[in-house]
Design an enzyme around this catalytic site. Structure first.
Site, short mmCIF file in Angstrom:
data_model
loop_
_atom_site.label_atom_id
_atom_site.label_comp_id
_atom_site.label_asym_id
_atom_site.label_seq_id
_atom_site.Cartn_x
_atom_site.Cartn_y
_atom_site.Cartn_z
NE ARG A 121 52.85 39.45 57.37
CZ ARG A 121 52.34 40.55 56.80
NH1 ARG A 121 53.13 41.61 56.57
NH2 ARG A 121 51.09 40.62 56.47
CB VAL A 122 50.25 37.66 63.64
CG1 VAL A 122 51.30 37.96 64.68
CG2 VAL A 122 49.65 38.95 63.09
CG ASP A 123 49.47 37.88 57.76
OD1 ASP A 123 50.63 37.42 57.88
OD2 ASP A 123 49.20 38.89 57.11
CG ASP A 124 47.41 31.72 57.32
OD1 ASP A 124 48.13 31.24 58.21
OD2 ASP A 124 46.17 31.63 57.32
CB VAL A 125 52.16 36.61 54.97
CG1 VAL A 125 53.36 37.08 54.15
CG2 VAL A 125 50.87 37.14 54.35
#
Ligand code: WTA
Length: 695
Positions: free
Chosen positions: A563-567
């Protein structure tokens, strides 16, 4: 040679430019010949015997089918869809979409105007076509030694009884039902019963806490909640009904009261006498459902009528209710299942996922049953009574396709080969992996030890949102590379874009997006179409943004990088950092929290929480435990932080933004790679954090 090899990676752009299509053909000779095998590339070829019987036995066949699916999606998918029963065929246009936010609201429709029912296609269609006595489900309970099963016609009868009961309780097309059940046969039965009458199911994984369940109940306001009194996983008894009771109290406080709580008595875990009961609301499944008729008329629905809601975590805010509709999802899950596992009617298929997650929706229930497959469902834990349990089950039912998650592979790998090799496993022919990138060493162990170097591995990349596989090997079609999900499924056009949203060609890394819709795509976020557009379609206008990073190698293979997001992806479960932070700060002694992921040997990623306590509160082991307990209670045990790092302060910019980049480096102890800390409001915070690292 090099130029020829490069062609596969251009397959999607080539497919839209048919004039260049001739170049593709050169590839086949190269990819199947000796040339690539002798190169440095780590290629694993399917054996000849497998290739001979494979549904898609060569890159050439794949490319032909893939090209058609991209150039003529309407023709390709309507051919596939025609294999199902439609009460009325869809209108002229198979697909109608606006995929680009810049042209107005995002809208995706497949087979609009077509009238069908997915339960009918899973059950009645199979019963009527000679599979009435074929086993639909083998059920393996937590305790070894016994089993249960249902044929397709028995399953249909059970589903009809429940459907009749629900109708009798006033459930109608479009009403929501929340299902909070462990892996009993009653879980797919409940899903299919909802689908039969056009009710929308929202399955909540039975590892979520009362608070999380309440949140989902409040969001969709179900007429009925379906649960069981308790479940035994390994040697632990989990009183699920108590959790439901607490969640119903919480929901009522938020203005949503539920009239009926239908409770299955899972006798081996808990007797009904020991179950807390609210007379009037609570009903024992066994007391009412079997009294209903075993046939139930189907509610025919439009292809675009909703089938289910499933909540998933994002980088911000509350979990999102991903909404899938009927027709496209049906066609897509059935087709992906068939090709990615090279499915044959004689297969015995076991997917270890729980129906509480998307994998259990698409590849325990709908995809396999649409193909008339025999599915194994396991109630218990893979390490109970010992780590050989999975292979015991494989031998017992003669499982041919085994689909699981890298986290299980890694944990079994740690337990040692003896647990595997003491079982025969000779029935196995295809293995599958899902949920997170599978590291090459786990891939090799899975391939060599579990599959005796005989079974191709389908490393399937997809998401709750995509409904079905997006990038996946087709076993038999091409050589695999351990750790790569290989190539796109029919109809899927992956693109890799840079920060500015520009498509990058060839060998590259960037953000993984998809160019236009596929039948299984989700249609909205329940009650929040704006968030749907903002999260998935606005970051890179013109594309669906997956939230994953990805690279494409010189041979065109796709490699997912996380993941590149805050997941955070913990054991294949998506957890939003914001959700864990908000649970932590609800603790009265926690002033602030910042959560990041860190590499974890078994879980893939673990949860690392930096916690600032309220002024004057001393650090203590007890407080650490109580913070973890707060997260377990608010989300579920699977979201409990692995590590709490005391933080007198957090690294923030002058505008108050937490610099997670630095926290990630500290969490992974890459202390010499902290980078520039001079823009922090107070750079000394970092020193303090390093000092407290192992306290
Ligand atoms: C990750 C599960 C690498 C990815 C089906 C994605 C994977 C998220 C793979 C979706 C794979 C899933 N290789 N990464 N084969 N499969 N992922 O919604 O980060 O629970 O975005 O769906 O899991 O998780 P979800």
């Amino acid at each position: 040679l090099k130029t020829t090899k490069n062609h596969l990676r251009h397959v999607d752009s080539m497919s839209t430019l048919p004039s260049r299509a001739g170049k593709i053909t050169g590839l086949n000779a190269v990819i199947l010949g000796e040339a690539l095998a002798s190169e440095e590339d780590d290629l694993v070829f399917p054996n000849d015997e497998f290739v001979r019987q494979a549904l898609v036995p060569s890159p050439k066949k794949y490319l032909e089918m893939y090209k058609r699916s991209i150039e003529d999606p309407a023709g390709f998918w309507s051919d596939v869809a025609s294999q199902f029963y439609w009460k009325r065929r869809w209108a002229e246009s198979v697909v109608s979409e606006n995929f680009d936010v810049r042209n107005g609201s995002v809208k995706i429709e497949w087979f609009k105007g077509g009238i069908t029912n997915i339960c009918y296609n899973c059950l009645d269609r199979n019963v009527e076509s000679g599979n009435a006595d074929k086993i639909a489900i083998y059920w393996e309970p937590n305790e070894p030694g016994s089993q249960d099963s249902l044929t397709y016609s028995q399953l249909l009868q059970r589903v009809c009884q429940l459907a009749n009961y629900l109708k009798d309780k006033g459930v109608r097309k479009g009403d929501a039902i929340v299902i909070y059940l462990p892996m009993l046969m009653e879980l797919p039965i409940a899903m299919l019963a909802c689908a039969r009458i056009g009710a929308v199911h929202s399955v909540v994984f039975a590892g979520f806490s009362a608070d999380s369940l309440a949140q989902r109940i409040v969001d969709c306001k179900p007429k009925v909640v379906i649960t069981c009194n308790a479940v035994k996983r390994g040697s632990k008894v989990i009183p699920l009904k108590d959790i439901v009771d607490a969640s119903l109290i919480e929901s009522a406080k938020n203005g949503v009261s539920v009239d009926v709580c239908l409770t299955y008595e899972n006798e081996s875990a808990m007797k009904r006498e020991s179950t807390k009961w609210q007379v009037g609301r609570d009903v024992w499944w066994q007391d009412v459902v079997p009294k209903y008729p075993t046939t139930c008329e189907v509610e025919w629905v439009d292809a675009e009528d909703p089938l289910f809601l499933l909540y998933t975590s994002g980088s911000t805010g509350k979990p999102k209710g991903v909404l899938h509709t009927t027709g496209g999802y049906m066609v897509y899950t059935a087709t992906t299942f068939k090709y990615a596992f090279d499915y044959k009617p004689s297969d015995i298929y076991w997917c270890t996922a729980d129906c509480g997650w998307i994998t259990g929706h698409s590849y325990v229930t709908y995809g396999p049953m649409l193909n008339g497959a025999t599915v194994v469902i396991f109630e218990g834990a893979p390490n109970y009574p010992d780590p050989g349990r999975s292979w015991d089950i494989v031998d017992k039912f003669k499982v041919t396709i085994f689909y699981t998650a890298p986290t299980l592979v890694r944990s079994l790998m740690r337990d040692g080969d003896e647990y595997v090799t003491r079982y025969s496993r000779k029935s196995l022919r295809v293995l599958g992996s899902v949920g997170e990138p599978i590291n090459p060493s786990a891939w090799r162990w899975f391939f060599n030890v579990v599959g005796d170097s005989r079974c191709p591995i389908s490393d399937t990349w997809w998401q709750t949102e995509t409904g079905g596989f997006m990038i996946t090997p087709l076993p038999g079609a091409w050589p695999q590379k351990p750790g790569s999900a290989t190539f796109p499924f029919f109809g899927v056009q992956p693109v890799i874009v840079d920060e500015k949203g520009a498509e990058i060609e060839g060998e590259c890394s960037g953000y993984l997006c998809v160019k236009s819709s596929w039948p299984g795509a989700f249609r909205t976020l329940y009650g929040d179409h704006e968030r749907y557009e903002t999260t998935y379609f606005k970051p890179f206008p013109g594309y669906y943004f997956s939230g994953d990073g990805c690279s494409r190698d010189k041979d065109g293979y796709y490699w997912l990088t996380g993941r590149v997001d805050d997941v955070i992806n913990v054991s294949g479960h998506r957890i939003g950092t914001a959700e864990v932070e908000s649970a932590l700060v609800s603790h009265p002694q926690c002033a602030e929290a910042a959560v990041v992921g860190f590499e974890h040997e078994v879980k893939g990623q673990g949860i690392y929480a930096f916690v600032t306590l309220v002024d004057g509160v001393p650090y203590s082991e007890e407080l650490r435990k109580s913070l973890i307990l707060t997260v377990r209670n608010q989300i579920g045990a699977f979201a409990a932080p692995d590590k709490i790092h005391w933080a007198p302060g957090l690294p923030k910019t002058r505008s108050g933004k937490i610099m997670r980049r630095i926290l990630r480096k500290i969490a992974s102890r890459q202390l010499d790679e902290l980078g520039d800390t001079s823009t922090l409001a107070d750079p000394s915070v970092v020193e303090q954090l390093i000092e407290l690292a192992d306290r």
